[in-house]
Write a protein that holds these residues in place. Structure first.
Motif, PDB file in Angstrom:
ATOM      1  N   ALA A  38       0.921  -1.090  -0.003  1.00 32.36           N
ATOM      2  CA  ALA A  38      -0.046  -0.028  -0.206  1.00 32.36           C
ATOM      3  C   ALA A  38       0.799   1.112  -0.038  1.00 32.36           C
ATOM      4  N   PRO A  39       1.415   1.681  -1.209  1.00 34.05           N
ATOM      5  CA  PRO A  39       2.281   2.915  -1.094  1.00 34.05           C
ATOM      6  C   PRO A  39       1.734   3.990  -0.921  1.00 34.05           C
ATOM      7  N   GLY A  40       2.423   4.992  -0.105  1.00 36.15           N
ATOM      8  CA  GLY A  40       1.850   6.318   0.336  1.00 36.15           C
ATOM      9  C   GLY A  40       3.021   6.880   1.301  1.00 36.15           C
ATOM     10  N   ALA A  41       4.013   6.301   1.569  1.00 38.44           N
ATOM     11  CA  ALA A  41       5.065   6.875   2.263  1.00 38.44           C
ATOM     12  C   ALA A  41       4.936   6.919   3.742  1.00 38.44           C
ATOM     13  N   ALA A  42       3.702   6.598   4.300  1.00 41.95           N
ATOM     14  CA  ALA A  42       3.434   6.642   5.620  1.00 41.95           C
ATOM     15  C   ALA A  42       4.158   5.557   6.640  1.00 41.95           C
ATOM     16  N   PHE A  43       4.029   4.261   5.816  1.00 44.91           N
ATOM     17  CA  PHE A  43       4.600   2.924   6.564  1.00 44.91           C
ATOM     18  C   PHE A  43       6.062   3.129   6.344  1.00 44.91           C
ATOM     19  N   LEU A  44       6.721   3.677   5.252  1.00 38.92           N
ATOM     20  CA  LEU A  44       7.894   3.823   4.983  1.00 38.92           C
ATOM     21  C   LEU A  44       8.643   4.682   6.162  1.00 38.92           C
ATOM     22  N   TRP A  45       8.055   5.765   6.557  1.00 37.63           N
ATOM     23  CA  TRP A  45       8.743   6.512   7.620  1.00 37.63           C
ATOM     24  C   TRP A  45       8.628   6.035   9.078  1.00 37.63           C
ATOM     25  N   LEU A  46       7.674   5.208   9.024  1.00 33.27           N
ATOM     26  CA  LEU A  46       7.394   4.467  10.468  1.00 33.27           C
ATOM     27  C   LEU A  46       8.175   3.474  10.610  1.00 33.27           C
ATOM     28  N   GLY A  47       8.639   2.744   9.543  1.00 29.50           N
ATOM     29  CA  GLY A  47       9.524   1.563   9.477  1.00 29.50           C
ATOM     30  C   GLY A  47      10.954   2.466   9.697  1.00 29.50           C
ATOM     31  N   GLY A  48      11.303   3.522   9.283  1.00 33.59           N
ATOM     32  CA  GLY A  48      12.304   4.217   9.683  1.00 33.59           C
ATOM     33  C   GLY A  48      12.565   4.719  11.263  1.00 33.59           C
ATOM     34  N   ALA A  49      11.506   5.201  11.647  1.00 31.26           N
ATOM     35  CA  ALA A  49      11.555   5.366  13.099  1.00 31.26           C
ATOM     36  C   ALA A  49      11.597   4.230  14.303  1.00 31.26           C
ATOM     37  N   ALA A  50      11.128   3.049  13.558  1.00 31.49           N
ATOM     38  CA  ALA A  50      11.372   1.623  14.312  1.00 31.49           C
ATOM     39  C   ALA A  50      12.993   1.302  14.099  1.00 31.49           C
ATOM     40  N   ALA A  51      13.246   1.479  12.948  1.00 35.28           N
ATOM     41  CA  ALA A  51      14.770   1.045  12.893  1.00 35.28           C
ATOM     42  C   ALA A  51      15.947   1.986  13.679  1.00 35.28           C
ATOM     43  N   LEU A  52      15.504   3.421  13.828  1.00 36.91           N
ATOM     44  CA  LEU A  52      16.146   4.111  14.671  1.00 36.91           C
ATOM     45  C   LEU A  52      16.101   3.735  16.067  1.00 36.91           C
ATOM     46  N   VAL A  53      14.956   3.403  16.413  1.00 35.66           N
ATOM     47  CA  VAL A  53      14.516   2.955  18.097  1.00 35.66           C
ATOM     48  C   VAL A  53      15.546   1.671  18.348  1.00 35.66           C
ATOM     49  N   GLY A  54      15.708   0.833  17.307  1.00 38.93           N
ATOM     50  CA  GLY A  54      16.384  -0.360  17.292  1.00 38.93           C
ATOM     51  C   GLY A  54      17.964  -0.074  17.605  1.00 38.93           C
ATOM     52  N   PHE A  55      18.433   1.005  16.725  1.00 41.80           N
ATOM     53  CA  PHE A  55      19.931   1.469  17.001  1.00 41.80           C
ATOM     54  C   PHE A  55      20.151   2.107  18.446  1.00 41.80           C
ATOM     55  N   VAL A  56      19.129   2.687  18.868  1.00 37.43           N
ATOM     56  CA  VAL A  56      19.239   3.319  20.231  1.00 37.43           C
ATOM     57  C   VAL A  56      19.281   2.437  21.169  1.00 37.43           C
ATOM     58  N   LEU A  57      18.471   1.449  20.961  1.00 35.95           N
ATOM     59  CA  LEU A  57      18.511   0.323  21.907  1.00 35.95           C
ATOM     60  C   LEU A  57      19.511  -0.502  21.911  1.00 35.95           C
ATOM     61  N   LEU A  58      20.287  -0.604  20.853  1.00 34.46           N
ATOM     62  CA  LEU A  58      21.357  -1.348  20.492  1.00 34.46           C
ATOM     63  C   LEU A  58      22.646  -0.778  21.375  1.00 34.46           C
ATOM     64  N   ALA A  59      22.554   0.544  21.334  1.00 30.78           N
ATOM     65  CA  ALA A  59      23.767   1.402  22.184  1.00 30.78           C
ATOM     66  C   ALA A  59      23.406   1.539  23.686  1.00 30.78           C
ATOM     67  N   TRP A  60      22.130   1.509  24.074  1.00 32.90           N
ATOM     68  CA  TRP A  60      21.922   1.364  25.545  1.00 32.90           C
ATOM     69  C   TRP A  60      20.842   0.464  25.938  1.00 32.90           C
ATOM     70  N   PRO A  61      21.487  -0.804  26.138  1.00 31.66           N
ATOM     71  CA  PRO A  61      20.422  -1.936  26.363  1.00 31.66           C
ATOM     72  C   PRO A  61      19.506  -1.840  27.501  1.00 31.66           C
ATOM     73  N   SER A  62      19.797  -0.949  28.474  1.00 33.43           N
ATOM     74  CA  SER A  62      19.081  -0.919  29.884  1.00 33.43           C
ATOM     75  C   SER A  62      18.037   0.119  29.577  1.00 33.43           C
ATOM     76  N   LEU A  63      17.688   0.747  28.221  1.00 29.74           N
ATOM     77  CA  LEU A  63      16.651   1.541  28.055  1.00 29.74           C
ATOM     78  C   LEU A  63      15.184   0.932  28.450  1.00 29.74           C
TER      79      LEU A  63
END
Length: 493
Positions: A372-397
């Motif tokens: 379902a193209p529309g660029a909404a899910f794409l940016w939500l996926g980018g936000a989830a990927a950034l949270v994963g990188f933050v959690l990789l740096a600070w595991p105790s979050l």
């Protein structure tokens, strides 16, 4: 850190899913349009920009250039109506208007246009005499453009211009034309030379006549003037002689002296003007020469003495830091070494969120974007990927902070994308670049020919276009309201 088999499987699955998503990302450059085929069947056309396709299902079919293209027409021999053999070549300018038709309506588009132009060139030029061929090149271009453009309209192509570049008659015919031209030039030169000589003779005769008349008039006037001068000179001399005679008769001696002195001065004048060499002795009284040369220039003084050099002080040395002193870092981060099972709290509490969970969510959102193209899910996926990188740096979050961070990043991404897309709609100065038919929508034009049965031809811009609309006579002002491929829809203005 102990990595279980489940973790390796999840990481491999993530890499595979990410590769599938990347396979579906396509960027179409400006000036091109790509067709999309799903299981070999045409589905849609991609405009310039970023697009997402279904991996392993959709693929790029044809890549068409929407820019105006120049095609060289090779030289070919043409027999004119008066049986003269000439060699002609040219160039064709065309532009793809409908990428789908240009891709699937004809095979090898450039070769088809080239062959069509060459055959019509022989047809048009073969119906004309050699003199017309050499003098009416614009008419040849217009006739070729009309025929070829109408034939290529079903292919989604607009032929904008056809130019005959060179027409070469046979060598013997060129020599004959050159001799004919030379004879004509010689005839004109002879006529002009004879006319010039005739005009020159007439002008010379008129000049001699006027000169003779003026010379006769000058001699007559000079004779009258000379006679009058001699008469007056004789009268003056007679009057002078009479006056001298009267003075002598009256006993005035000064009159005789004046007469003798005058003759004496005339004799001296004659002696001085004689051309032979002579020496004259004249009395001279020299005067004292008064003058002096004064003033001696003063010796130039030295205006500016040598200036002493300004000595700059040597650069100061900065004291070096004392060796052995090391800066210390305060607040060092403590690293947690977890020897627990994946997904479980060490204290045996509820399940914890790992970094790869967010990455799995990012891949799933990217997959939803392809469906379902529309660029909404794409940016939500980018936000989830950034949270994963933050959690990789600070595991105790904590998970509450992770959810809050994901919500903030998602809202910021969506709002920024909406603002960026709203602002970018007005940044370009050419929104219809490479889309010639869209550029004509809303413009007013005059019909060169009538519209009969809903179809007609009109000169719009630099080419002839097929128009569709109500039946209208030639010369009517129409407005272009739409376009369908190479067909322009018009209405009465």
């Amino acid at each position: 850190m102990v990595v279980s088999g489940l973790t390796l499987f999840v990481i491999a699955l993530l890499i595979f899913a990410l590769a599938l998503v990347l396979l579906g990302v396509r960027t179409v450059p400006q000036g091109q349009e790509w067709t999309v085929e799903r299981f070999g069947r045409y589905t849609r056309t991609l405009q310039p920009g970023l697009h997402l396709l279904l991996p392993l299902i959709d693929r790029i079919g044809r890549k068409q250039s929407m820019m105006e293209t120049v095609l060289d027409v090779p030289s070919q021999e043409v027999i004119t109506r008066d049986n003269a053999m000439v060699t002609a070549d040219g160039v064709v300018f065309f532009q793809v208007i409908d990428a789908a038709k240009a891709s699937y309506e004809v095979n090898n588009l450039e070769l088809a246009i080239l062959n069509l132009t060459m055959t019509n060139t022989r047809t048009v030029m073969g119906s004309m005499d050699l003199d017309e061929l050499l003098s009416q090149r614009d008419q040849i271009n217009a006739r070729l453009l009309g025929v070829v453009d109408e034939a290529t309209s079903p292919w989604g192509v607009k032929v904008t211009r056809i130019e005959i570049r060179d027409i070469q008659p046979p060598r013997d015919l060129v020599d004959s034309m050159a001799r004919q031209m030379k004879a004509e030039r010689d005839r004109r030169a002879s006529i002009l030379e004879a006319e010039g000589q005739r005009q020159a003779a007439i002008l010379r005769a008129e000049g001699a006549k006027q000169a003779a008349i003026l010379q006769a008039e000058g001699r007559r006037e000079a004779a009258f003037r000379d006679a009058e001068a001699r008469e007056r000179s004789a009268q003056a001399e007679a009057e002078a002689t009479r006056l001298v005679s009267d003075a002598i008769a009256g006993g005035n001696v000064q009159a005789i002296n004046y007469f003798v002195a005058q003759r004496y001065m005339d004799a001296l004048t004659a002696v001085a003007a004689a051309p032979n060499q002579k020496v004259l002795f004249m009395p001279l009284e020299a005067a004292n020469v008064i003058g002096a040369i004064g003033g001696i220039a003063e010796i130039a003084r030295e205006a500016f003495p040598n200036r002493p050099r300004i000595r700059r002080p040597p650069p100061r040395r900065r004291p070096s830091a004392a060796p052995g002193i090391a800066t210390s870092r305060t607040g060092a981060m403590r690293r947690c070494r977890r020897s627990r099972r994946i997904g479980r709290n060490p204290e045996g509490g509820p399940a914890m969120i790992e970094f790869w969970h967010w990455w799995v969510l990012a891949v799933l959102l990217g997959a939803l974007e392809t469906v379902a193209p529309g660029a909404a899910f794409l940016w939500l996926g980018g936000a989830a990927a950034l949270v994963g990188f933050v959690l990789l740096a600070w595991p105790s979050l904590p998970w509450e902070h992770q959810g809050l961070l994901f919500a903030l990043l998602a809202i910021a991404a969506l709002v920024g994308t909406r603002l960026l897309s709203r602002g970018s709609a007005h940044t370009t100065h050419t929104p219809h670049l490479n889309r010639r038919t869209a550029q004509y929508i809303g413009t007013l034009h005059t019909l060169d020919g009538p519209i009969v049965n809903g179809r007609g031809r009109a000169q719009i811009g630099d080419g002839l276009w097929t128009v569709e609309g109500p039946d209208l006579p030639a010369g009517t002002r129409v407005r272009i309201v739409g376009a369908e491929g190479t067909l322009l829809k018009v209405e009465k203005a």
